[in-house]
Enzyme design. Structure first.
Site, short mmCIF file in Angstrom:
data_model
loop_
_atom_site.label_atom_id
_atom_site.label_comp_id
_atom_site.label_asym_id
_atom_site.label_seq_id
_atom_site.Cartn_x
_atom_site.Cartn_y
_atom_site.Cartn_z
CE LYS A 188 -3.52 -1.90 3.13
NZ LYS A 188 -4.26 -1.55 4.36
CE LYS A 228 -3.29 3.62 3.66
NZ LYS A 228 -4.48 3.22 4.45
N1 C2G Z 1 -13.07 4.43 7.18
C1 C2G Z 1 -14.32 5.05 7.25
N2 C2G Z 1 -14.38 6.38 7.33
C2 C2G Z 1 -13.26 7.15 7.35
C3 C2G Z 1 -12.00 6.53 7.30
C4 C2G Z 1 -11.92 5.15 7.21
O1 C2G Z 1 -15.37 4.37 7.23
N3 C2G Z 1 -13.38 8.50 7.43
C5 C2G Z 1 -13.03 2.96 7.07
C6 C2G Z 1 -12.41 2.49 5.77
O2 C2G Z 1 -13.36 2.51 4.71
C7 C2G Z 1 -12.00 1.06 6.14
C8 C2G Z 1 -11.62 1.20 7.63
O3 C2G Z 1 -12.23 2.43 8.10
O4 C2G Z 1 -13.12 0.19 6.03
C9 C2G Z 1 -10.13 1.27 7.84
O5 C2G Z 1 -9.63 2.36 7.07
P1 C2G Z 1 -8.08 2.30 6.63
O6 C2G Z 1 -7.25 2.03 7.83
O7 C2G Z 1 -7.81 3.50 5.78
O8 C2G Z 1 -8.08 0.99 5.73
P2 C2G Z 1 -7.34 0.79 4.32
O9 C2G Z 1 -5.97 1.35 4.41
O10 C2G Z 1 -8.27 1.27 3.28
O11 C2G Z 1 -7.15 -0.80 4.27
O12 C2G Z 1 -7.61 -5.16 2.48
C10 C2G Z 1 -8.30 -3.94 2.74
C11 C2G Z 1 -7.33 -2.89 3.26
O13 C2G Z 1 -6.56 -3.41 4.31
C12 C2G Z 1 -8.10 -1.67 3.74
#
Ligand code: C2G
Length: 129
Positions: free
Chosen positions: A45, A47
């Site tokens: 990612k 990240k």
């Molecule tokens: N999320 C949300 N609202 C936000 C920020 C995040 O609903 N304002 C949700 C995201 O949609 C996700 C969860 O919180 O369902 C975790 O967000 P992230 O840590 O950004 O996850 P991500 O990096 O997108 O990783 O295999 C799937 C990936 O691991 C998802």
């Protein structure tokens, strides 16, 4: 027992994450959260997390809606996770809308609306001002 699973990085844990986890738990009785490892985040990612996997795991485990935290080490593990844990529902924010529809062969797939106005990226930007 209805089991739900979700995946994410959950860095700089914020109320958008908690809103997602709360709604995910409402879809069943037992919520599994697969948290991206530091290696997965960096290699897949691009990240770089502020908190390490262990710190992010500690924080997410403290959330009342969460029953189990497991590591997310690859994109491919979702099918085996769903089978291994006998998951009924996969849920994730709708920023991933459609990306995991292949899981519909194994469980229900739910995309939930993201919480507006909050993100780990935005927090980092705001802190640099
Ligand atoms: N999320 C949300 N609202 C936000 C920020 C995040 O609903 N304002 C949700 C995201 O949609 C996700 C969860 O919180 O369902 C975790 O967000 P992230 O840590 O950004 O996850 P991500 O990096 O997108 O990783 O295999 C799937 C990936 O691991 C998802």
């Amino acid at each position: 027992m209805k089991k739900v699973i979700t995946y994410g990085t959950f860095d700089l844990l914020h109320y958008g994450h908690v809103n997602l986890l709360q709604r995910a738990k409402e879809l069943g009785d037992y919520l599994i959260v697969a948290i991206s490892t530091d290696e997965f985040n960096w290699n897949m990612k691009q990240k770089k997390c502020y908190f390490s996997y262990e710190e992010r795991k500690r924080l997410v485990e403290a959330i009342r809606y969460v029953d189990l935290v497991i590591p997310e080490e690859s994109w491919e593990q979702k099918v085996s996770d769903v089978k291994e844990f006998k998951v009924d529902t996969f849920v994730i924010g709708n920023d991933w809308e459609g990306k995991f529809d292949f899981l519909k062969d194994y469980c229900e797939v739910v995309y939930l609306p993201r919480t507006p106005e909050i993100s780990t990226t935005q927090i980092k930007k705001d802190l640099q001002k």
